[in-house]
Design a protein around this motif. Structure first.
Motif, PDB file in Angstrom:
ATOM      1  N   GLU A  24       0.708  -1.334  -0.082  1.00 63.89           N
ATOM      2  CA  GLU A  24       0.130   0.062  -0.170  1.00 63.89           C
ATOM      3  C   GLU A  24       0.857   1.254  -0.114  1.00 63.89           C
ATOM      4  OE1 GLU A  24      -2.677  -0.252   3.208  1.00 63.89           O
ATOM      5  OE2 GLU A  24      -3.982  -1.754   2.202  1.00 63.89           O
ATOM      6  N   ALA A  25       1.089   2.047  -1.099  1.00 63.91           N
ATOM      7  CA  ALA A  25       2.078   3.123  -1.150  1.00 63.91           C
ATOM      8  C   ALA A  25       1.031   4.264  -0.868  1.00 63.91           C
ATOM      9  CB  ALA A  25       2.490   3.248  -2.751  1.00 63.91           C
ATOM     10  N   PRO A  26       1.789   5.037  -0.151  1.00 65.04           N
ATOM     11  CA  PRO A  26       1.228   6.550   0.449  1.00 65.04           C
ATOM     12  C   PRO A  26       0.844   7.433  -0.733  1.00 65.04           C
ATOM     13  CG  PRO A  26       3.574   6.357   0.798  1.00 65.04           C
ATOM     14  CD  PRO A  26       3.218   4.965   0.325  1.00 65.04           C
ATOM     15  N   TRP A  27      -0.418   8.456  -0.385  1.00 69.52           N
ATOM     16  CA  TRP A  27      -0.493   9.455  -1.337  1.00 69.52           C
ATOM     17  C   TRP A  27      -1.112   8.951  -2.450  1.00 69.52           C
ATOM     18  CZ3 TRP A  27       4.702   9.943   0.557  1.00 69.52           C
ATOM     19  CH2 TRP A  27       4.877  10.459   1.757  1.00 69.52           C
ATOM     20  N   GLY A  28      -1.753   7.593  -2.653  1.00 67.10           N
ATOM     21  CA  GLY A  28      -2.388   7.407  -3.779  1.00 67.10           C
ATOM     22  C   GLY A  28      -1.681   6.741  -4.968  1.00 67.10           C
ATOM     23  N   ALA A  29      -0.246   6.612  -4.319  1.00 67.15           N
ATOM     24  CA  ALA A  29       0.720   5.948  -5.563  1.00 67.15           C
ATOM     25  C   ALA A  29       0.453   4.658  -6.063  1.00 67.15           C
ATOM     26  CB  ALA A  29       2.096   5.939  -5.100  1.00 67.15           C
ATOM     27  N   GLU A  30       0.815   4.098  -6.912  1.00 64.23           N
ATOM     28  CA  GLU A  30       0.465   2.774  -7.694  1.00 64.23           C
ATOM     29  C   GLU A  30       0.879   1.670  -6.443  1.00 64.23           C
ATOM     30  OE1 GLU A  30       1.516  -0.234 -11.210  1.00 64.23           O
ATOM     31  OE2 GLU A  30       2.338   2.149 -11.251  1.00 64.23           O
ATOM     32  N   ARG A  31       0.148   0.555  -6.203  1.00 65.44           N
ATOM     33  CA  ARG A  31       0.510  -0.436  -5.364  1.00 65.44           C
ATOM     34  C   ARG A  31       1.622  -1.211  -5.907  1.00 65.44           C
ATOM     35  NH1 ARG A  31      -1.931  -3.446  -1.416  1.00 65.44           N
ATOM     36  NH2 ARG A  31      -4.049  -2.319  -1.388  1.00 65.44           N
ATOM     37  N   PHE A  32       2.589  -1.348  -4.545  1.00 67.13           N
ATOM     38  CA  PHE A  32       3.879  -2.141  -4.814  1.00 67.13           C
ATOM     39  C   PHE A  32       4.903  -1.116  -5.227  1.00 67.13           C
ATOM     40  CE2 PHE A  32       0.961  -5.753  -5.443  1.00 67.13           C
ATOM     41  CZ  PHE A  32       1.044  -6.223  -4.074  1.00 67.13           C
ATOM     42  N   SER A  33       4.757   0.111  -5.601  1.00 61.14           N
ATOM     43  CA  SER A  33       5.717   1.063  -6.014  1.00 61.14           C
ATOM     44  C   SER A  33       6.577   1.332  -5.177  1.00 61.14           C
ATOM     45  CB  SER A  33       5.007   2.506  -6.513  1.00 61.14           C
ATOM     46  OG  SER A  33       4.088   2.912  -5.447  1.00 61.14           O
ATOM     47  N   ASN A  34       6.275   0.919  -3.458  1.00 60.57           N
ATOM     48  CA  ASN A  34       7.138   1.123  -2.563  1.00 60.57           C
ATOM     49  C   ASN A  34       7.848   0.119  -1.957  1.00 60.57           C
ATOM     50  OD1 ASN A  34       4.777   0.044  -1.539  1.00 60.57           O
ATOM     51  ND2 ASN A  34       4.701   0.922   0.498  1.00 60.57           N
ATOM     52  N   VAL A  35       7.979  -0.989  -2.591  1.00 59.84           N
ATOM     53  CA  VAL A  35       8.794  -1.905  -2.210  1.00 59.84           C
ATOM     54  C   VAL A  35      10.031  -2.128  -2.591  1.00 59.84           C
ATOM     55  CG1 VAL A  35       6.559  -3.155  -1.899  1.00 59.84           C
ATOM     56  CG2 VAL A  35       7.723  -3.685  -3.878  1.00 59.84           C
ATOM     57  N   GLY A  36      10.485  -1.157  -3.491  1.00 57.12           N
ATOM     58  CA  GLY A  36      11.856  -1.184  -4.156  1.00 57.12           C
ATOM     59  C   GLY A  36      12.912  -0.153  -3.463  1.00 57.12           C
ATOM     60  N   ILE A  37      13.769   0.193  -4.138  1.00 54.97           N
ATOM     61  CA  ILE A  37      14.603   1.354  -3.557  1.00 54.97           C
ATOM     62  C   ILE A  37      14.388   2.482  -4.052  1.00 54.97           C
ATOM     63  CG2 ILE A  37      17.297   2.143  -3.500  1.00 54.97           C
ATOM     64  CD1 ILE A  37      16.701  -0.737  -2.346  1.00 54.97           C
ATOM     65  N   SER A  38      14.325   3.457  -3.339  1.00 54.07           N
ATOM     66  CA  SER A  38      13.846   5.114  -3.497  1.00 54.07           C
ATOM     67  C   SER A  38      14.818   5.546  -4.398  1.00 54.07           C
ATOM     68  CB  SER A  38      13.365   5.667  -2.258  1.00 54.07           C
ATOM     69  OG  SER A  38      14.404   5.710  -1.472  1.00 54.07           O
ATOM     70  N   GLU A  39      14.426   6.813  -4.997  1.00 54.72           N
ATOM     71  CA  GLU A  39      15.107   7.608  -5.610  1.00 54.72           C
ATOM     72  C   GLU A  39      16.508   7.782  -4.996  1.00 54.72           C
ATOM     73  OE1 GLU A  39      13.037  10.947  -6.942  1.00 54.72           O
ATOM     74  OE2 GLU A  39      11.791   9.611  -8.288  1.00 54.72           O
ATOM     75  N   THR A  40      16.523   8.188  -3.488  1.00 58.28           N
ATOM     76  CA  THR A  40      17.608   8.482  -2.805  1.00 58.28           C
ATOM     77  C   THR A  40      18.536   7.446  -2.446  1.00 58.28           C
ATOM     78  OG1 THR A  40      16.321   8.007  -0.566  1.00 58.28           O
ATOM     79  CG2 THR A  40      16.148  10.129  -1.646  1.00 58.28           C
ATOM     80  N   GLY A  41      18.309   6.003  -2.992  1.00 62.33           N
ATOM     81  CA  GLY A  41      19.169   5.081  -2.851  1.00 62.33           C
ATOM     82  C   GLY A  41      18.661   4.003  -1.525  1.00 62.33           C
ATOM     83  N   ALA A  42      17.812   4.801  -0.689  1.00 68.67           N
ATOM     84  CA  ALA A  42      17.468   3.962   0.239  1.00 68.67           C
ATOM     85  C   ALA A  42      16.236   3.032   0.348  1.00 68.67           C
ATOM     86  CB  ALA A  42      17.293   4.819   1.509  1.00 68.67           C
ATOM     87  N   PRO A  43      15.764   2.057   1.144  1.00 65.46           N
ATOM     88  CA  PRO A  43      14.936   1.145   0.629  1.00 65.46           C
ATOM     89  C   PRO A  43      13.615   1.983   0.921  1.00 65.46           C
ATOM     90  CG  PRO A  43      16.515   0.026   2.175  1.00 65.46           C
ATOM     91  CD  PRO A  43      17.065   1.614   1.810  1.00 65.46           C
ATOM     92  N   ALA A  44      12.451   1.809   0.093  1.00 69.45           N
ATOM     93  CA  ALA A  44      11.204   2.561   0.355  1.00 69.45           C
ATOM     94  C   ALA A  44      10.623   1.918   1.508  1.00 69.45           C
ATOM     95  CB  ALA A  44      10.473   2.161  -0.882  1.00 69.45           C
ATOM     96  N   GLY A  45       9.368   2.812   1.819  1.00 69.42           N
ATOM     97  CA  GLY A  45       8.593   2.212   3.183  1.00 69.42           C
ATOM     98  C   GLY A  45       8.171   0.791   3.253  1.00 69.42           C
ATOM     99  N   GLY A  46       7.852   0.257   2.127  1.00 66.35           N
ATOM    100  CA  GLY A  46       7.468  -1.184   2.277  1.00 66.35           C
ATOM    101  C   GLY A  46       8.503  -2.278   1.840  1.00 66.35           C
ATOM    102  N   PHE A  47       9.678  -1.972   1.770  1.00 66.78           N
ATOM    103  CA  PHE A  47      10.783  -2.805   1.290  1.00 66.78           C
ATOM    104  C   PHE A  47      10.932  -3.930   2.068  1.00 66.78           C
ATOM    105  CE2 PHE A  47      14.997  -4.258   1.083  1.00 66.78           C
ATOM    106  CZ  PHE A  47      15.298  -4.571  -0.308  1.00 66.78           C
TER     107      PHE A  47
END
Length: 209
Positions: free
Chosen positions: A25-48
């Motif tokens: 469940e990605a925040p702010w209405g983003a696409e589901r499972f878009s938060n399970v990878g590595i973020s743009e900053t190089g750090a793990p995203a919230g659901g990683f």
């Protein structure tokens, strides 16, 4: 044993899938499972971490299920009961209180639920004295609140809205507005209480002997 092994594998696999779905469940209405990878900053995203740990657990469950069906694991070949009398006692005295801990968290917060569980664990299971059990019950959840909510600004579940608004919001605001030395002093005071309770408990034990 084999049937129980298969049932537990299926149940845990279903739980793993549920955690993976919830983690996506990605925040702010983003696409589901878009938060399970590595973020743009190089750090793990919230659901990683919850997603991939649950994925690893799901793979292990499928492997256990395959071994049980094919009878290739030692457990799948055992004929003993899945849980004996001792196992039932452990489940009731430890597993059921853990279930209540999770259940109460939804209503009275992680901190109060942890306090109740810790008091039971220290006094009943650990067979420590009342003084030390009360000290641990009061200090450790309070330390957790100071560490997560105040120092790290990572909030833990606070139960019903009425509990949060009446207890944790005023308490958190007071600590955030207080001088910088107040939080370290609170940590230190908790340590003093634990050390004092441990010393008094040990002294009483020697006296009773």
């Amino acid at each position: 044993m084999r049937i129980a092994d298969m049932i537990m594998a299926v149940v845990l696999a279903a739980l793993s899938l549920a955690i993976m779905w919830k983690s996506g469940e990605a925040p702010w209405g983003a696409e589901r499972f878009s938060n399970v990878g590595i973020s743009e900053t190089g750090a793990p995203a919230g659901g990683f971490w919850p997603f991939w740990l649950a994925a690893a657990m799901f793979i292990c469950c499928i492997w256990v299920l395959i071994n049980a069906v094919m009878k290739t694991s030692p457990v799948a070949k055992m004929t003993e009961p899945y849980m004996d009398r001792h196992g039932m006692i452990v489940l009731l005295t430890v597993g059921f209180p853990v279930f209540l801990l999770v259940l109460l968290t939804e209503f009275i917060s992680m901190y109060f639920a942890m306090a109740i569980f810790m008091f039971y664990y220290m006094l009943v299971l650990g067979r420590h004295g009342l003084l030390l059990s009360l000290a641990m019950t009061l200090v450790v959840p309070f330390w957790m609140f100071l560490f997560f909510d105040i120092t790290m600004t990572k909030t833990l579940p606070k139960g019903l809205r009425s509990v949060e608004d009446s207890i944790f919001v005023p308490l958190g605001n007071w600590f955030r507005q207080a001088d910088g030395f107040v939080v370290p002093l609170a940590f230190l005071l908790g340590g003093v209480i634990l050390v004092g309770a441990s010393w008094l408990s040990a002294r009483r034990s020697k006296t009773s002997e």
